[in-house]
Design an enzyme around this catalytic site. Structure first.
Site, PDB file in Angstrom:
ATOM      1  N   ASP A  63      -0.380   5.830  -2.453  1.00  0.00           N
ATOM      2  CA  ASP A  63      -1.670   6.440  -2.762  1.00  0.00           C
ATOM      3  C   ASP A  63      -1.438   7.883  -3.199  1.00  0.00           C
ATOM      4  O   ASP A  63      -0.601   8.588  -2.610  1.00  0.00           O
ATOM      5  CB  ASP A  63      -2.605   6.400  -1.553  1.00  0.00           C
ATOM      6  CG  ASP A  63      -4.066   6.534  -1.946  1.00  0.00           C
ATOM      7  OD1 ASP A  63      -4.806   5.531  -1.830  1.00  0.00           O
ATOM      8  OD2 ASP A  63      -4.465   7.628  -2.385  1.00  0.00           O
ATOM      9  N   LYS A 113      -4.559  10.950   2.852  1.00  0.00           N
ATOM     10  CA  LYS A 113      -4.561   9.575   3.350  1.00  0.00           C
ATOM     11  C   LYS A 113      -3.173   9.167   3.819  1.00  0.00           C
ATOM     12  O   LYS A 113      -3.007   8.555   4.880  1.00  0.00           O
ATOM     13  CB  LYS A 113      -5.042   8.612   2.260  1.00  0.00           C
ATOM     14  CG  LYS A 113      -6.534   8.575   2.035  1.00  0.00           C
ATOM     15  CD  LYS A 113      -6.883   7.480   1.031  1.00  0.00           C
ATOM     16  CE  LYS A 113      -8.386   7.357   0.855  1.00  0.00           C
ATOM     17  NZ  LYS A 113      -8.739   6.294  -0.113  1.00  0.00           N
ATOM     18  N   SER A 132     -11.619  -4.721  -9.266  1.00  0.00           N
ATOM     19  CA  SER A 132     -12.709  -5.386  -9.978  1.00  0.00           C
ATOM     20  C   SER A 132     -12.886  -4.754 -11.355  1.00  0.00           C
ATOM     21  O   SER A 132     -12.942  -3.527 -11.484  1.00  0.00           O
ATOM     22  CB  SER A 132     -14.009  -5.276  -9.184  1.00  0.00           C
ATOM     23  OG  SER A 132     -13.862  -5.862  -7.909  1.00  0.00           O
ATOM     24  N   CYS A 144     -18.801  -2.443  -4.947  1.00  0.00           N
ATOM     25  CA  CYS A 144     -18.722  -3.701  -5.692  1.00  0.00           C
ATOM     26  C   CYS A 144     -20.056  -4.180  -6.254  1.00  0.00           C
ATOM     27  O   CYS A 144     -20.258  -4.212  -7.461  1.00  0.00           O
ATOM     28  CB  CYS A 144     -18.110  -4.791  -4.808  1.00  0.00           C
ATOM     29  SG  CYS A 144     -16.351  -4.552  -4.476  1.00  0.00           S
TER      30      CYS A 144
END
Length: 441
Positions: A44, A49, A133, A273
């Site tokens: 990442d 993170k 996606s 999403c």
């Protein structure tokens, strides 16, 4: 190709897997690969993170600190922001964000940037899988040309496929590996390679005849939900006018053993999403001169319900006093149950809209400890009988399983319930329910 649980060719089962993007999809997927016996590298670009993960601290409710600590002790998983590790991997899975730009054009910059980092480090026989996606054609038309800058040949030197992620944050009913895995490849060999890999991870593999079909599969799933939830939200507004309890009608309709699937109203559709992916489908349609009217209408209705909820709240309060003299408590600001994700969250947007209209506004969310609005940080309050009695209205926007609904009913004056969590409960509060018609017109 028919769906199968038993793809027999395991010639491309490898041991070292890298996952790019340690978010709500990438991190659970990386831990699943680890549990299935692979050596895993989580990548990442957000160093904060990476630091948290290296310290065994999770920022995702579905991944507990204990699980992360145990994973790190195995010595078979590492987290890094350095893309150079790609050259040492056998399989690379891309799980980066795919947001929309302000003009609702798909933002593929994260996919493109990850691909640009991969291609100089691409090795013979590596398998690259996109899980983000996106619209049909992305894997073939965007990702493939970038990887081919490596001068390696698709289908013989390296392999590329698409598999739509089906992670459902907050869902404790199904394990990730229990959800059937749809896969598609650029070539037949690519499809075989991705199938060989994922059959060792997931219980069932659903091969498709092209990456475009696999890409469309994801948008179809989310568009189906987007349209139906938007419809049921519109129906909730109608039922308020008709003085009919929509929730009871849904329960009654659900008794039909065929031809009906229940969807439930709420303050709006959020997350990364469902409110975004269908607009990818609208965009690709427009590129081909096609206007998808269902999706456009659903998008408008999704905006309408949030403003409708705001108006209902104000109507309830104004029965006794101006909103400027009232105290309000918002319960739940994430976009869905038992999640800390506030991306495109309607409850959060409702909170923002109400902030300046009330004497005081507090919020309670056990999953979102703090949130920043207009450069000011707001903190989740502690629910006490004293606080609840002080409030002129308590608004339930998210059905978190840990919200003490009975305590709220016992001590609050008025409750506006947008998720029907007060069903079957009684208390001292006067309850107003979205889609029930019990609010003064």
């Amino acid at each position: 190709m028919k769906k199968t649980n038993n793809i027999t060719n395991n010639s491309y089962v490898r041991s070292k897997v890298g996952v790019i993007g340690m978010g709500y999809v990438g991190l659970p997927l990386a831990l699943l690969f680890l549990n299935k016996g692979y050596q895993v590298t989580g990548i990442d670009i957000n160093q904060s993170k990476i630091n948290q993960l290296q310290d065994g601290k999770s920022y995702i409710p579905d991944v507990k600190d204990k699980e992360l600590h145990e994973a790190l002790q195995s010595d078979n998983i590492i987290f890094t922001s350095n893309y150079d590790v790609i050259s040492q991997l056998d399989i690379i899975v891309i799980c980066v964000p795919t947001p929309l730009m302000n003009n609702q054009i798909p933002d593929l910059s994260y996919i493109k940037n990850a691909s640009e980092e991969i291609y100089p480090r691409l090795q013979i026989n590596q398998l690259v899988i996109l899980e983000s996606s996106t619209y049909p054609g992305t894997t073939r038309d965007i990702l493939l040309p970038i990887l081919e800058k490596s001068k390696l040949q698709i289908g013989t030197d390296f392999y590329l496929g698409y598999s739509p992620e089906r992670i459902d944050p907050g869902n404790n009913t199904l394990k990730v590996e229990e959800i059937p895995k749809v896969v598609g490849g650029i070539t037949e060999d690519c499809l075989q390679m991705i199938s060989d890999f994922y059959q060792n991870v997931f219980n069932e593999i659903i091969p498709t005849s092209s990456v475009e079909i696999a890409e469309l599969c994801k948008l179809l799933e989310n568009s189906y939900r987007f349209i139906n939830v938007s419809f049921i939200n519109e129906l909730a507004m109608l039922c308020d006018q008709l003085n009919i309890n929509l929730w009871e009608a849904i329960d009654a309709a659900s008794s039909k053993p065929y031809g009906f699937q229940p969807f439930y109203p709420g303050p709006g559709i959020g997350g990364h999403c469902i409110p975004i992916d269908p607009l990818y489908l609208s965009w690709i349609g427009q590129q081909h001169g096609f206007q998808n009217q269902f999706l456009s209408l659903a998008e408008n209705k999704n905006k309408d319900i949030s403003q409708y909820v705001i108006n209902q709240i104000n109507t309830i309060v104004n029965e006794e006093k101006p909103t400027s003299e009232a105290n309000i408590l918002i319960c739940g600001i994430s976009y869905k149950k038992d999640s800390n994700d506030v991306r495109t969250s309607p409850p959060l947007e409702i909170m923002k809209a109400l902030l300046n209209n009330y004497k005081s506004l507090e919020y309670f969310d056990p999953f979102v400890r703090s949130v920043q609005i207009n450069q000011k940080t707001y903190y989740s309050t502690e629910l006490t009988p004293q606080l609840l009695k002080k409030m002129d209205i308590v608004v339930l926007l998210v059905d978190h399983s840990t919200i003490p609904v009975q305590e709220i009913l016992d001590h609050a004056k008025k409750v506006y319930d947008t998720k029907n969590v007060t069903d079957g409960l009684t208390g001292n509060a006067k309850v107003f329910l979205l889609g029930n018609g019990n609010i003064s017109k």
